[in-house]
Design an enzyme around this catalytic site. Structure first.
Site, PDB file in Angstrom:
ATOM      1  N   ASP A   1     -10.181 -34.507  -6.444  1.00 35.35           N
ATOM      2  CA  ASP A   1      -9.774 -33.367  -5.813  1.00 35.35           C
ATOM      3  C   ASP A   1      -9.384 -32.699  -7.215  1.00 35.35           C
ATOM      4  O   ASP A   1      -8.744 -33.249  -8.272  1.00 35.35           O
ATOM      5  CB  ASP A   1      -8.396 -33.586  -5.185  1.00 35.35           C
ATOM      6  CG  ASP A   1      -8.058 -32.232  -4.436  1.00 35.35           C
ATOM      7  OD1 ASP A   1      -7.989 -32.041  -3.225  1.00 35.35           O
ATOM      8  OD2 ASP A   1      -7.749 -31.442  -5.115  1.00 35.35           O
TER       9      ASP A   1
ATOM     10  N   ASN B   1      -7.200 -32.143   7.332  1.00 43.74           N
ATOM     11  CA  ASN B   1      -6.770 -31.010   7.702  1.00 43.74           C
ATOM     12  C   ASN B   1      -7.815 -30.263   8.408  1.00 43.74           C
ATOM     13  O   ASN B   1      -8.856 -29.817   7.971  1.00 43.74           O
ATOM     14  CB  ASN B   1      -6.140 -29.979   6.593  1.00 43.74           C
ATOM     15  CG  ASN B   1      -5.154 -30.585   5.749  1.00 43.74           C
ATOM     16  OD1 ASN B   1      -4.286 -31.451   6.561  1.00 43.74           O
ATOM     17  ND2 ASN B   1      -5.104 -30.560   4.551  1.00 43.74           N
TER      18      ASN B   1
ATOM     19  N   GLY C   1      -3.260 -26.238   7.788  1.00 46.05           N
ATOM     20  CA  GLY C   1      -3.532 -25.748   6.622  1.00 46.05           C
ATOM     21  C   GLY C   1      -4.951 -26.188   5.887  1.00 46.05           C
ATOM     22  O   GLY C   1      -4.825 -26.009   4.576  1.00 46.05           O
TER      23      GLY C   1
ATOM     24  N   HIS D   1     -13.694 -32.442   5.476  1.00 44.45           N
ATOM     25  CA  HIS D   1     -13.426 -33.445   4.289  1.00 44.45           C
ATOM     26  C   HIS D   1     -12.141 -34.273   4.463  1.00 44.45           C
ATOM     27  O   HIS D   1     -11.345 -33.943   5.366  1.00 44.45           O
ATOM     28  CB  HIS D   1     -13.288 -32.668   2.925  1.00 44.45           C
ATOM     29  CG  HIS D   1     -12.152 -31.577   2.963  1.00 44.45           C
ATOM     30  ND1 HIS D   1     -12.680 -30.448   3.536  1.00 44.45           N
ATOM     31  CD2 HIS D   1     -10.911 -31.566   2.571  1.00 44.45           C
ATOM     32  CE1 HIS D   1     -11.254 -29.505   3.471  1.00 44.45           C
ATOM     33  NE2 HIS D   1     -10.533 -30.227   2.884  1.00 44.45           N
TER      34      HIS D   1
HETATM   35  P1  AMP Z   1      -7.833 -28.491   2.553  1.00 45.83           P
HETATM   36  O1  AMP Z   1      -6.670 -27.833   2.492  1.00 45.83           O
HETATM   37  O2  AMP Z   1      -7.502 -29.848   3.305  1.00 45.83           O
HETATM   38  O3  AMP Z   1      -8.962 -27.811   2.948  1.00 45.83           O
HETATM   39  O4  AMP Z   1      -8.087 -29.355   0.988  1.00 45.83           O
HETATM   40  C1  AMP Z   1      -8.826 -28.517   0.115  1.00 45.83           C
HETATM   41  C2  AMP Z   1      -8.629 -29.390  -1.052  1.00 45.83           C
HETATM   42  O5  AMP Z   1      -9.732 -28.960  -1.881  1.00 45.83           O
HETATM   43  C3  AMP Z   1      -7.470 -29.001  -1.823  1.00 45.83           C
HETATM   44  O6  AMP Z   1      -6.743 -30.343  -2.268  1.00 45.83           O
HETATM   45  C4  AMP Z   1      -8.049 -28.542  -3.215  1.00 45.83           C
HETATM   46  O7  AMP Z   1      -7.083 -28.894  -4.328  1.00 45.83           O
HETATM   47  C5  AMP Z   1      -9.456 -29.298  -3.138  1.00 45.83           C
HETATM   48  N1  AMP Z   1     -10.216 -28.535  -4.199  1.00 45.83           N
HETATM   49  C6  AMP Z   1     -10.616 -26.837  -4.017  1.00 45.83           C
HETATM   50  N2  AMP Z   1     -11.541 -26.581  -4.745  1.00 45.83           N
HETATM   51  C7  AMP Z   1     -11.879 -27.680  -5.563  1.00 45.83           C
HETATM   52  C8  AMP Z   1     -13.132 -28.154  -6.372  1.00 45.83           C
HETATM   53  N3  AMP Z   1     -13.824 -27.213  -7.053  1.00 45.83           N
HETATM   54  N4  AMP Z   1     -13.328 -29.305  -6.634  1.00 45.83           N
HETATM   55  C9  AMP Z   1     -12.260 -30.154  -6.122  1.00 45.83           C
HETATM   56  N5  AMP Z   1     -11.456 -30.052  -5.186  1.00 45.83           N
HETATM   57  C10 AMP Z   1     -11.164 -28.698  -4.842  1.00 45.83           C
END
Ligand code: AMP
Length: 124
Positions: A39, A97, A103, A110
């Protein structure tokens, strides 16, 4: 900003772009079904995202429409990654999520794998 966990898949989302190689990721694991990477904004010392290679908006979509092979693959990959990162003895958390109330920010299904320290009581 949260996203809907249902509806049409948006191919411009950030994880779709990672899967197409348009933007980089810090890869942890890959096979025919699954990609996993760190992440970008970790919430724990170990924070890995595990995603299916095929386009699913959220767990809502994935659990209804993915094949048994894909569902098994993401579960097996998650366990394998946790073991490979030496998290089994100390323990870890796997969450997803799905949609606005959870959220969800990225509209590609994922799993979050988190560990490396004692995590706050869930849901916190
Ligand atoms: P969610 O809120 O469950 O959709 O989580 C999305 C996650 O994606 C968050 O923890 C972000 O920090 C992560 N994220 C967003 N963009 C990237 C990226 N380019 N590479 C890795 N993680 C990312």
């Amino acid at each position: 900003m949260s996203v809907s966990g249902t509806g049409t898949y948006e191919p411009g989302n950030i994880f779709a772009r990672i899967l197409r190689g348009e933007i980089p990721c810090n890869k942890v694991f890959e096979n025919d079904y699954v990609l996993a990477f760190h992440d970008i904004s970790p919430k724990a010392p170990v924070h890995v995202l595990i995603i299916p290679k095929k386009p699913y908006v959220s767990f809502i979509d994935f659990s209804k429409t993915a094949s048994a092979e894909e569902i098994a693959a993401i579960m097996q990959a998650t366990g394998h990654i946790a073991a490979s990162l030496d998290l089994e003895e100390s323990g870890y958390r796997v969450i997803t999520n799905a949609g606005h109330n959870a959220g969800q920010e990225v509209p590609h299904f994922h799993l979050h794998l988190m560990g490396g320290k004692a995590l706050p009581a869930f849901p916190g």
